[in-house]
Design an enzyme around this catalytic site. Structure first.
Site, PDB file in Angstrom:
ATOM      1  N   GLY A 197       0.829  -1.200   0.000  1.00 40.11           N
ATOM      2  CA  GLY A 197       0.000   0.000   0.000  1.00 40.11           C
ATOM      3  C   GLY A 197       0.862   1.248   0.000  1.00 40.11           C
ATOM      4  N   ASN A 198       0.381   2.292   0.653  1.00 37.87           N
ATOM      5  CA  ASN A 198       1.095   3.567   0.650  1.00 37.87           C
ATOM      6  C   ASN A 198       1.949   3.737   1.900  1.00 37.87           C
ATOM      7  OD1 ASN A 198      -0.503   5.031   2.809  1.00 37.87           O
ATOM      8  ND2 ASN A 198      -2.159   4.625   1.365  1.00 37.87           N
ATOM      9  N   VAL A 201       0.140   4.541   5.546  1.00 37.81           N
ATOM     10  CA  VAL A 201      -0.343   3.365   6.270  1.00 37.81           C
ATOM     11  C   VAL A 201       0.814   2.428   6.595  1.00 37.81           C
ATOM     12  CG1 VAL A 201      -1.908   1.387   6.186  1.00 37.81           C
ATOM     13  CG2 VAL A 201      -2.604   3.576   5.185  1.00 37.81           C
ATOM     14  N   GLY A 202       1.824   2.393   5.719  1.00 35.97           N
ATOM     15  CA  GLY A 202       2.992   1.566   5.996  1.00 35.97           C
ATOM     16  C   GLY A 202       3.654   1.924   7.312  1.00 35.97           C
ATOM     17  N   GLU A 219       5.615  -3.274   1.031  1.00 36.44           N
ATOM     18  CA  GLU A 219       5.654  -3.019  -0.409  1.00 36.44           C
ATOM     19  C   GLU A 219       4.890  -1.726  -0.664  1.00 36.44           C
ATOM     20  OE1 GLU A 219       7.402  -4.588  -2.537  1.00 36.44           O
ATOM     21  OE2 GLU A 219       8.054  -6.236  -1.256  1.00 36.44           O
ATOM     22  N   CYS A 253       1.615   0.345  -8.850  1.00 41.73           N
ATOM     23  CA  CYS A 253       2.703   0.899  -8.038  1.00 41.73           C
ATOM     24  C   CYS A 253       3.993   1.066  -8.837  1.00 41.73           C
ATOM     25  CB  CYS A 253       2.949   0.035  -6.799  1.00 41.73           C
ATOM     26  SG  CYS A 253       3.428  -1.661  -7.163  1.00 41.73           S
TER      27      CYS A 253
END
Length: 477
Positions: A197-198, A201-202, A219, A253
């Protein structure tokens, strides 16, 4: 097939109970044998082949993905990953011998891969099938139990996975939901967390994992640049660039985010791109069965704001009712514009001019490390400079995105674009602990010279033994 798999789509069980149940299953040792792992991989394969049509429909409902694109970028990729794991599983599981130094002999050493335990896989919405199941291939091949959290922003695919996957695999729980469910999952103790994700949030995932010292694979994404110079085959470059950028309406991505082109190549590139887009999607891409839509209104509104930050060479039209944005190429884009500072994640391609590869390198290095870097050039010196003077998750010459289809290449980011990697054996390793095992016989007792009390003889032996790695001690004789 039924087993310890569970879905809590109806919330008929609490998340802590689900995790505890999976841990109890893992603790029995049921997931460790090669036969169990092969059975899960084959079950996962059957899920894909038995429900292909339903998967196609779910992907169309969520993202307007065409049938061919669904097979190319979703179903086919997971099948290839499964088949690769089945072919190589026995070799991956086999302990690997390690060399023992002379001063430790006689002894034998090996590295024994073992499963980590109960893993959490949090998937994104843009490739809601492949980015949910590809990590699961790694978790199951390594002998783990797993909780899978599909994205709520791709509700049709999420519901399909939750409703059907548990029939085919064991020791896997599917948890549907949004922020509340994800937050509760992150409060549990897992042995590995895999998040796609982004970066925002990572960071939340990493902070939650740190509370239990849980290892993570993150990732993420970022702005993947493309360098193009006058040595490139411009017709092929334009086709490959348009394919990589506008597949899944740019919601990838590793899609090319922006182009850095030399002055000598600029005009030919800009001349080729509009015609290439027409060849791929027709004069009105809105009617093309091969062109998708933006996932939701929030992302559509974000992207339409970016459309105003340059001069549209191609594309530009949008329709909020359909969440449609035409494949768009922008020129005359200010370097400080939002379209050049945010990850675009949509069908907008800014093209900027740079003097040469060295200015391109400076431009790339002034920003966060990208997930992928692409270069269309036949100049070996330019290729070498990009390879050696930039840092990215991966670099591909003369094509975007295709490195994801090579199972023997690890895929992952660096810095802001992520940490850790997967695909092929790298996935197996990501979900395994490489346990060192050393065995030394008791006869002869070659360690006797290091036991206390120490004498000048034992000191001389120790000094000689460690002289190569500890030169100061080696000189004190």
């Amino acid at each position: 097939m039924t087993g310890t798999a569970a879905s809590i789509a109806q919330q008929d069980q609490e998340i802590p109970d689900i995790v505890a149940g999976l841990r109890a299953t893992f603790d029995t040792g049921a997931t460790r044998p090669a036969a169990w792992r092969r059975r899960q991989l084959r079950g996962l394969r059957s899920f894909l082949t038995n429900h292909t049509r339903a998967i196609e429909e779910a992907l169309y409902d969520d993202l307007r993905k065409g049938r061919t694109e669904s097979h190319l970028t979703e179903i086919g990729g997971v099948l290839a990953e499964i088949d690769h794991a089945l072919r190589h599983l026995e070799r991956w599981m086999k302990p690997r011998r390690a060399t023992v130094p002379m001063n430790m002999k006689p002894a034998t050493a090996r590295i024994h891969p073992e499963p980590l335990g109960v893993c959490l896989i949090i998937a994104p919405w843009n490739y809601p099938l492949t980015l949910t199941l590809n990590p699961l291939v790694g978790a199951l091949s390594a002998g783990n139990a797993a909780v899978v959290k599909p994205s709520e922003l791709a509700p049709a695919t999420s519901a399909l996975i939750a409703g059907l996957l548990p029939r085919y695999v064991e020791a896997v729980a599917v948890v549907e939901g949004a922020v509340e469910e994800t937050t509760l999952l992150l409060e549990q103790r897992f042995d590995h967390i895999f998040y796609t994700g982004n970066g925002t949030v990572g960071r939340i995932v990493a902070a939650a994992a740190a509370r239990n010292l849980t290892p993570t694979t993150l990732e993420l994404g970022g702005k993947s640049p493309v360098f193009i110079d006058e040595t490139a085959d411009m017709a092929v470059t334009a086709r490959r660039l348009a394919w990589g950028k506008f597949t899944n309406a740019g919601q990838t991505c590793v899609a090319p985010d922006y182009v850095l082109v030399t002055p000598a190549a600029r005009d030919s590139l800009l001349s080729a791109l509009p015609g290439t887009i027409r060849e791929m999607f027709g004069p009105n891409p809105r009617t093309s069965s091969d062109y998708g839509r933006i996932v939701n209104d929030r992302h559509f509104q974000r992207l339409t704001r970016l459309l105003a930050e340059g001069k549209p060479l191609a594309g530009g039209p949008s329709d909020a009712a359909e969440r449609y944005i035409a494949p768009t190429v922008l020129t005359d884009v200010p370097h400080g514009a939002a379209v050049m500072t945010e990850e675009i994640f949509g069908p907008i391609l800014p093209v900027l001019t740079v003097r040469d590869v060295h200015e391109a390198i400076d431009f790339i290095n002034a920003r966060d490390k990208p997930l992928s870097l692409y270069a269309f050039t036949r100049d070996r010196a330019a290729r070498r400079a990009l390879l050696e003077k930039t840092s990215s998750g991966g670099i591909v010459y003369n094509a975007p995105m295709i490195h994801l289809g090579v199972p023997n290449l690890p895929f992952g980011g660096v810095g802001e674009s992520g940490m850790g990697a997967y695909h092929g054996k790298t996935s197996f390793d990501a979900f395994s602990h490489r346990k060192p095992v050393l065995s030394k016989p008791t006869r002869p007792d070659t360690l006797r010279l290091i036991y206390a009390p120490h004498t000048s003889r034992s000191f001389a032996f120790i000094a000689k033994a460690v002289a190569r790695t500890h030169p100061i001690l080696g000189k004190e004789r």
